[in-house]
Design a protein around this motif. Structure first.
Motif, PDB file in Angstrom:
ATOM      1  N   HIS A  21      31.936  34.569  45.433  1.00  0.00           N
ATOM      2  CA  HIS A  21      32.257  34.354  44.020  1.00  0.00           C
ATOM      3  C   HIS A  21      32.989  35.542  43.387  1.00  0.00           C
ATOM      4  CE1 HIS A  21      30.085  30.607  43.908  1.00  0.00           C
ATOM      5  NE2 HIS A  21      28.966  31.178  44.298  1.00  0.00           N
ATOM      6  N   SER A  22      33.640  36.364  44.177  1.00  0.00           N
ATOM      7  CA  SER A  22      34.330  37.521  43.616  1.00  0.00           C
ATOM      8  C   SER A  22      35.803  37.241  43.320  1.00  0.00           C
ATOM      9  CB  SER A  22      34.188  38.734  44.536  1.00  0.00           C
ATOM     10  OG  SER A  22      34.536  38.423  45.866  1.00  0.00           O
ATOM     11  N   LEU A  23      36.471  36.440  44.170  1.00  0.00           N
ATOM     12  CA  LEU A  23      37.877  36.159  43.912  1.00  0.00           C
ATOM     13  C   LEU A  23      38.075  35.358  42.631  1.00  0.00           C
ATOM     14  CD1 LEU A  23      38.485  37.203  46.795  1.00  0.00           C
ATOM     15  CD2 LEU A  23      40.209  35.408  46.926  1.00  0.00           C
ATOM     16  N   GLN A  24      37.158  34.452  42.336  1.00  0.00           N
ATOM     17  CA  GLN A  24      37.315  33.614  41.151  1.00  0.00           C
ATOM     18  C   GLN A  24      37.167  34.414  39.866  1.00  0.00           C
ATOM     19  OE1 GLN A  24      33.908  31.097  42.220  1.00  0.00           O
ATOM     20  NE2 GLN A  24      33.042  31.493  40.188  1.00  0.00           N
ATOM     21  N   ALA A  25      36.640  35.619  39.945  1.00  0.00           N
ATOM     22  CA  ALA A  25      36.489  36.477  38.767  1.00  0.00           C
ATOM     23  C   ALA A  25      37.707  37.360  38.539  1.00  0.00           C
ATOM     24  CB  ALA A  25      35.235  37.345  38.900  1.00  0.00           C
ATOM     25  N   LEU A  26      38.770  37.148  39.327  1.00  0.00           N
ATOM     26  CA  LEU A  26      40.022  37.877  39.153  1.00  0.00           C
ATOM     27  C   LEU A  26      41.075  36.947  38.566  1.00  0.00           C
ATOM     28  CD1 LEU A  26      40.227  39.657  42.637  1.00  0.00           C
ATOM     29  CD2 LEU A  26      39.437  40.669  40.491  1.00  0.00           C
ATOM     30  N   THR A  27      42.090  37.529  37.930  1.00  0.00           N
ATOM     31  CA  THR A  27      43.205  36.730  37.457  1.00  0.00           C
ATOM     32  C   THR A  27      44.077  36.336  38.645  1.00  0.00           C
ATOM     33  OG1 THR A  27      44.613  38.666  37.099  1.00  0.00           O
ATOM     34  CG2 THR A  27      43.220  37.957  35.259  1.00  0.00           C
ATOM     35  N   LYS A  28      44.937  35.359  38.429  1.00  0.00           N
ATOM     36  CA  LYS A  28      45.817  34.884  39.493  1.00  0.00           C
ATOM     37  C   LYS A  28      46.665  36.024  40.044  1.00  0.00           C
ATOM     38  CE  LYS A  28      49.583  31.623  40.422  1.00  0.00           C
ATOM     39  NZ  LYS A  28      50.428  30.535  39.864  1.00  0.00           N
ATOM     40  N   ALA A  29      47.226  36.839  39.170  1.00  0.00           N
ATOM     41  CA  ALA A  29      48.077  37.938  39.621  1.00  0.00           C
ATOM     42  C   ALA A  29      47.297  38.932  40.460  1.00  0.00           C
ATOM     43  CB  ALA A  29      48.711  38.641  38.418  1.00  0.00           C
ATOM     44  N   ASN A  30      46.078  39.237  40.060  1.00  0.00           N
ATOM     45  CA  ASN A  30      45.302  40.250  40.773  1.00  0.00           C
ATOM     46  C   ASN A  30      44.654  39.719  42.050  1.00  0.00           C
ATOM     47  OD1 ASN A  30      45.973  42.271  38.966  1.00  0.00           O
ATOM     48  ND2 ASN A  30      44.242  41.827  37.622  1.00  0.00           N
ATOM     49  N   ARG A  31      44.550  38.393  42.181  1.00  0.00           N
ATOM     50  CA  ARG A  31      44.081  37.859  43.469  1.00  0.00           C
ATOM     51  C   ARG A  31      45.093  38.141  44.577  1.00  0.00           C
ATOM     52  NH1 ARG A  31      41.731  33.534  40.224  1.00  0.00           N
ATOM     53  NH2 ARG A  31      43.555  32.189  40.502  1.00  0.00           N
ATOM     54  N   GLN A  32      46.345  38.372  44.191  1.00  0.00           N
ATOM     55  CA  GLN A  32      47.335  38.741  45.191  1.00  0.00           C
ATOM     56  C   GLN A  32      47.002  40.082  45.855  1.00  0.00           C
ATOM     57  OE1 GLN A  32      50.155  37.211  46.629  1.00  0.00           O
ATOM     58  NE2 GLN A  32      49.046  35.466  45.740  1.00  0.00           N
ATOM     59  N   ASN A  33      46.317  40.948  45.139  1.00  0.00           N
ATOM     60  CA  ASN A  33      45.893  42.215  45.726  1.00  0.00           C
ATOM     61  C   ASN A  33      44.954  41.972  46.903  1.00  0.00           C
ATOM     62  OD1 ASN A  33      47.318  43.301  43.589  1.00  0.00           O
ATOM     63  ND2 ASN A  33      45.494  43.821  42.396  1.00  0.00           N
ATOM     64  N   VAL A  34      44.066  40.974  46.765  1.00  0.00           N
ATOM     65  CA  VAL A  34      43.132  40.650  47.843  1.00  0.00           C
ATOM     66  C   VAL A  34      43.890  40.036  49.016  1.00  0.00           C
ATOM     67  CG1 VAL A  34      41.106  39.293  48.483  1.00  0.00           C
ATOM     68  CG2 VAL A  34      41.231  40.361  46.221  1.00  0.00           C
TER      69      VAL A  34
END
Length: 531
Positions: free
Chosen positions: A418-431
């Motif tokens: 449940h950690s990726l869903q707590a990021l914005t779309k742009a910042n999920r690109q970092n993951v």
């Protein structure tokens, strides 16, 4: 006589005279400041802000005072909110008195603190200024710190931090970012805990003797570009000249000298307007959308959600974790190769990090909430976990951490619940970039997310966000990452039922496109189980 309910305060206009801003106090503590609205039907009504309204339970003495003069406008004793007969204590889990802040939320402020926080803030500010100055930075106090010291001769009672800025002679956003990164590394080498808000804004966090986050000092960047003084995140305009900033001059406050701008009244008029000499705790910077968009494009925003998670974990003493993680943890551990290291990405309070470590694997847990990391570290058992601070919103830090992971020479498996869903779309690109970098050999990542939105969704509460499988697929488009949905289940979220899936991600030898056949596939075993 004023009337007080759980929804509003009604004042007699004739008691206000010319008051423009009033303070609302509970048992003598300021809890809220409000601009006086126009009278309607012969009365003036102040509606409680939501963050304060939901905490109204108990008995307290209420007084209304003029923010500028301190004159008591009206008061009432033993006001009862709800059915509780207890004294209303508007405090956090550590007993710190709370008040409405300029961010429209409750937070601890100097007023009401029983300790010597003001003196500690000033001493830490002096030490920080000395260290920054020794590194060649021209530092000066700004914001509420400058306002309180110049206008009132002390720190503002409704403030909660110290505000510093430094004059950066670069004007290109990339060069400014490089200066800020060099500053960050220098401060970290001296033992400071640095939280990066953007490429132009640092926060220095200080902890109490128990290791709990206690107070902080902001370091803003001031620079000139195209004839305008810029101080992200809020200020940009032609009113300030370089000679208004430097050379700085000393200003003594409670026996501590801090540097103020060469022309402090120019800075205060620029930031707060010509009426800055009249106290107004309700003041908020109104930043034009164009300025905010410019600064965010130049310097990014790396602090999204952190304050929410810090407040979420504030009252915890032992790890709680998401209760639905048992099954994905067992599935994950069953497939982790022998000798592989585990990264718990967004570990929160560390409950499941410790569970993963009990399997015998070396585990590193990362999070950007110091409150969560405090709990995680306090629960260390026989299988110790390497807990580290990592902000997934900060791409440079994420890639630097990925380089460290590669440098270990070990195979890594990543668990993210449940950690990726707590990021914005742009910042999920970092993951996505991190997984592209670190998944090697038999390494894989298991990412669990909610498919559907919470019925209690709030934009400012990342715990209510979701990440549908379709979004994950689309956002992985162009990365050499193949996704396989290995599990589906349901979990209870208050009164809601949320659909959860676990995606297993492996690195492939080539770029995978979202439209490719078999990019996302259901395993036959799962299908049979559902049937």
């Amino acid at each position: 006589m004023m009337q007080i309910t759980s929804e509003r305060i009604v004042l007699d206009p004739f008691t206000l005279f010319d008051s423009k801003v009033v303070d609302v106090r509970f048992d003598g503590h300021r809890v809220w400041s409000a601009s006086v609205p126009y009278a309607t039907d012969g009365e003036i009504a102040l509606r409680w802000p939501k963050a304060l309204r939901i905490r109204l339970s108990g008995v307290t003495d209420v007084s209304i005072t003029d923010s500028a003069t301190g004159r008591v406008i009206d008061s009432a004793e033993a006001v009862s909110f709800g059915s509780s007969k207890d004294r209303l204590a508007l405090t956090d889990a550590r007993g710190r008195w709370l008040a409405m802040t300029k961010w429209d939320r409750l937070g601890p402020v100097l007023d009401g603190r029983s300790d010597d926080l003001g003196a500690i803030l000033l001493q830490n500010g002096r030490r920080l200024v000395d260290d920054l100055t020794s590194d060649g930075h021209e530092v000066y106090i700004v914001g509420g710190t400058l306002l309180g010291i110049v206008r009132d001769g002390g720190l503002l009672p409704h403030d909660d931090d110290l505000d510093l800025a430094f004059y950066c002679h670069a004007d290109n956003p990339l060069d400014i970012g490089l200066v800020s990164y060099r500053m960050e590394r220098a401060l970290q080498s001296r033992g400071y805990t640095v939280v990066r808000h953007s490429l132009a804004h640092l926060e220095i966090e200080f902890f109490n003797s128990a290791g709990e986050p206690d107070h902080y000092i902001d370091i803003f960047t001031g620079f000139f570009r195209d004839g305008q003084y810029c101080q992200p995140f809020a200020l940009r305009g032609p009113e300030i000249l370089p000679e208004d900033l430097v050379p700085t001059r000393p200003r003594e406050i409670e026996g501590v000298e801090l540097p103020e701008p060469a022309n402090p009244t120019a800075w205060l008029s620029y930031a707060y307007g010509p009426g800055w000499r009249v106290p107004d705790p309700t003041f908020k910077f109104v930043t034009p959308r164009s300025t905010r968009a410019r600064f965010e494009a130049w310097f990014g925003v790396f602090n999204r959600g952190r304050v929410y998670w810090d407040k979420h974990y504030l009252g915890y003493e032992t790890p709680m974790g998401f209760t639905d993680a048992r099954r994905p943890v067992e599935r994950f551990l069953a497939d982790v190769p022998a000798g592989a290291r585990i990264l718990d990405l967004g570990c929160g309070d560390g409950r499941w990090s410790h569970e993963l470590a009990s399997s015998g694997h070396a585990v590193t847990g990362v999070d950007y909430s110091h409150e969560a990391l405090r709990i995680a570290r306090s629960a260390q058992g026989e299988s110790e976990v390497d807990f580290r601070y990592l902000n997934l919103n900060d791409r440079a830090s994420v890639l630097e951490f990925g380089a460290w992971m590669l440098g270990t020479g070990q195979e890594w498996c990543v668990f993210a619940h449940h950690s990726l869903q707590a990021l914005t779309k742009a910042n999920r690109q970092n993951v996505m970039l991190l997984l592209d970098l670190v998944l090697r050999g038999s390494g894989f990542a298991d990412l669990s997310s909610d498919e559907n939105l919470s019925g209690h969704y709030e934009r400012g509460k990342p715990s209510t966000w979701h990440l549908p499988q379709r979004w994950l697929v689309e956002e992985a488009d162009g990365h050499p990452l193949a996704i396989d949905i290995i599990d589906r289940r349901r979990r209870r979220d208050r009164k809601d039922t949320r659909e959860v899936y676990t995606a297993r991600i492996r690195r492939t030898s080539g770029i995978v496109r979202a439209g490719d056949q078999a990019f996302v596939r259901e395993r036959r075993e799962l299908k049979k189980t559902e049937e």
